[in-house]
Motif scaffolding. Structure first.
Motif, PDB file in Angstrom:
ATOM      1  N   GLY A  60       2.166   0.884  -7.907  1.00 39.05           N
ATOM      2  CA  GLY A  60       2.666   0.079  -9.012  1.00 39.05           C
ATOM      3  C   GLY A  60       1.642  -0.187 -10.084  1.00 39.05           C
ATOM      4  O   GLY A  60       1.951  -0.814 -11.101  1.00 39.05           O
ATOM      5  N   TRP A  66       4.941   4.195  -8.856  1.00 42.95           N
ATOM      6  CA  TRP A  66       5.727   2.965  -8.828  1.00 42.95           C
ATOM      7  C   TRP A  66       6.741   3.085  -7.698  1.00 42.95           C
ATOM      8  O   TRP A  66       7.284   4.158  -7.438  1.00 42.95           O
ATOM      9  CB  TRP A  66       6.468   2.778 -10.141  1.00 42.95           C
ATOM     10  N   PRO A  70      10.710  -2.106  -4.631  1.00 46.60           N
ATOM     11  CA  PRO A  70       9.629  -3.089  -4.728  1.00 46.60           C
ATOM     12  C   PRO A  70       9.621  -4.126  -3.614  1.00 46.60           C
ATOM     13  O   PRO A  70       8.556  -4.540  -3.152  1.00 46.60           O
ATOM     14  CB  PRO A  70       9.888  -3.745  -6.093  1.00 46.60           C
ATOM     15  N   TYR A  74       5.900  -3.531  -2.393  1.00 41.53           N
ATOM     16  CA  TYR A  74       4.934  -4.418  -3.039  1.00 41.53           C
ATOM     17  C   TYR A  74       4.713  -5.654  -2.174  1.00 41.53           C
ATOM     18  O   TYR A  74       5.032  -6.791  -2.544  1.00 41.53           O
ATOM     19  CB  TYR A  74       5.410  -4.805  -4.439  1.00 41.53           C
ATOM     20  N   ASP A 196       3.690  -1.735 -13.069  1.00 33.60           N
ATOM     21  CA  ASP A 196       5.116  -1.970 -12.874  1.00 33.60           C
ATOM     22  C   ASP A 196       5.364  -3.482 -12.945  1.00 33.60           C
ATOM     23  O   ASP A 196       4.778  -4.232 -12.163  1.00 33.60           O
ATOM     24  CB  ASP A 196       5.522  -1.428 -11.504  1.00 33.60           C
TER      25      ASP A 196
END
Length: 312
Positions: A60, A66, A70, A74, A196
């Protein structure tokens, strides 16, 4: 950087920036929440040619992929998997780690967990620790949780100069270089940051944990660097960190907030000394229960705020 290698982990490609690729010693340098490995250019040059510096871009950010998911990727747990994949790629069984902000927390978690603690030979935390100022954290979550768009590159550079004044960067050229490495052009010709915008969702999706227990569980040599004006790592927290880890090496950097850039000899030389001092065996430490830490409080606050927005 001198070389870049790409590490694949499932559907993600991880860019690793490398300085002094033929050096006999290796150190991992991991960046903060919304930064990238390029921030360690001057750190690597100042540390010297005897050190191979590996600075990954977290998914990201920067030149790494990316995530299409997410909420899954992430998260610190996945960043730990990414870090271990990088160590495996470079065949590093055990390595020193220098981490700024999020990168420091990542190193701390790796050093605390039984499955990965043997991979971290020693750990340098740059303006981060197991207890962080709640107000400073909320400001970070708010800033990176909203989109940033600039009509001109000059506007982006001005915003960076204001937001990252805590880095202690000196000189117009250094600020221009930071902006060049931080900018991404949008299809309509406007500008935004390189990362991102969904990376901030980790404040909502990540799993709370007792970071003080993590801190006490670490057995490797430890160093913490604090910006003297840091809004994130309080001086009292460093005192508490030293009480829990009596061998902790500390450095306070004057004229810096969050976080020192590690771009000059006055900051890098103490790190170099720490990285090369002989280690000594410490007695095993075991996790203990403590009160709810900053991680739990921030996630609870973020989720409450998100729920209120949804209700509106």
């Amino acid at each position: 950087m001198d070389v870049m290698e790409l590490v694949t982990l499932k559907d993600l490609e991880i860019a690793v920036r490398i300085w002094h690729p033929e050096a006999p010693k290796t150190v991992i340098a991991w960046h903060g929440l919304a930064r990238h490995g390029g921030d360690f250019e001057k750190f690597a040059r100042t540390l010297g040619p005897e050190w191979r510096v590996l600075a990954p871009d977290t998914p990201g950010r920067g030149l790494s992929s990316w995530s299409p998911i997410p909420s899954k990727d992430y998260l610190y747990r996945n960043y730990m998997n990414v870090a271990l994949a990088v160590l495996d790629h470079f065949e590093l069984e055990r390595v020193p780690w220098v981490g700024t902000s999020m990168g420091g927390l990542l190193g701390m978690l790796l050093a605390a967990e039984t499955e990965s603690s043997h991979r971290i030979e020693r750990l340098v935390l740059n303006d981060v620790g197991p207890e962080l100022n709640p107000q400073g954290l909320m400001q970070l979550a708010l800033y990176f949780g909203r989109p940033h768009r600039f009509t001109t590159f000059a506007q982006l550079q001005a915003e960076l100069t204001e937001h990252y004044h805590g880095f202690g960067i000196e000189g117009d050229e250094a600020w221009r270089q930071l902006a060049l490495g931080s900018a991404r052009r949008l299809p309509d010709g406007s500008w935004t940051y390189h990362y991102d915008p969904r990376i901030a969702e980790q404040f909502i999706n990540d799993t709370p944990r007792d970071t003080w227990a993590d801190w006490r569980a670490i057995n490797c040599p430890l160093m913490v660097i604090r910006g003297a004006e840091s809004p994130l790592l309080d001086a009292d927290s460093v005192v508490s960190m030293a009480k829990a880890q009596p061998d902790l090496v500390t450095l306070e950097v004057p004229g810096c907030g969050h976080a020192p850039m590690l771009d000059r000899s006055s900051q890098v030389a103490p790190i170099a000394e720490f990285l090369t001092r002989p280690p000594h065996q410490k007695p095993a430490r075991h996790p203990q229960h403590s009160e709810r830490g900053w991680w739990q409080r921030l996630i609870s606050w973020t989720r409450r705020r998100t729920a209120l927005k949804s209700a509106d």
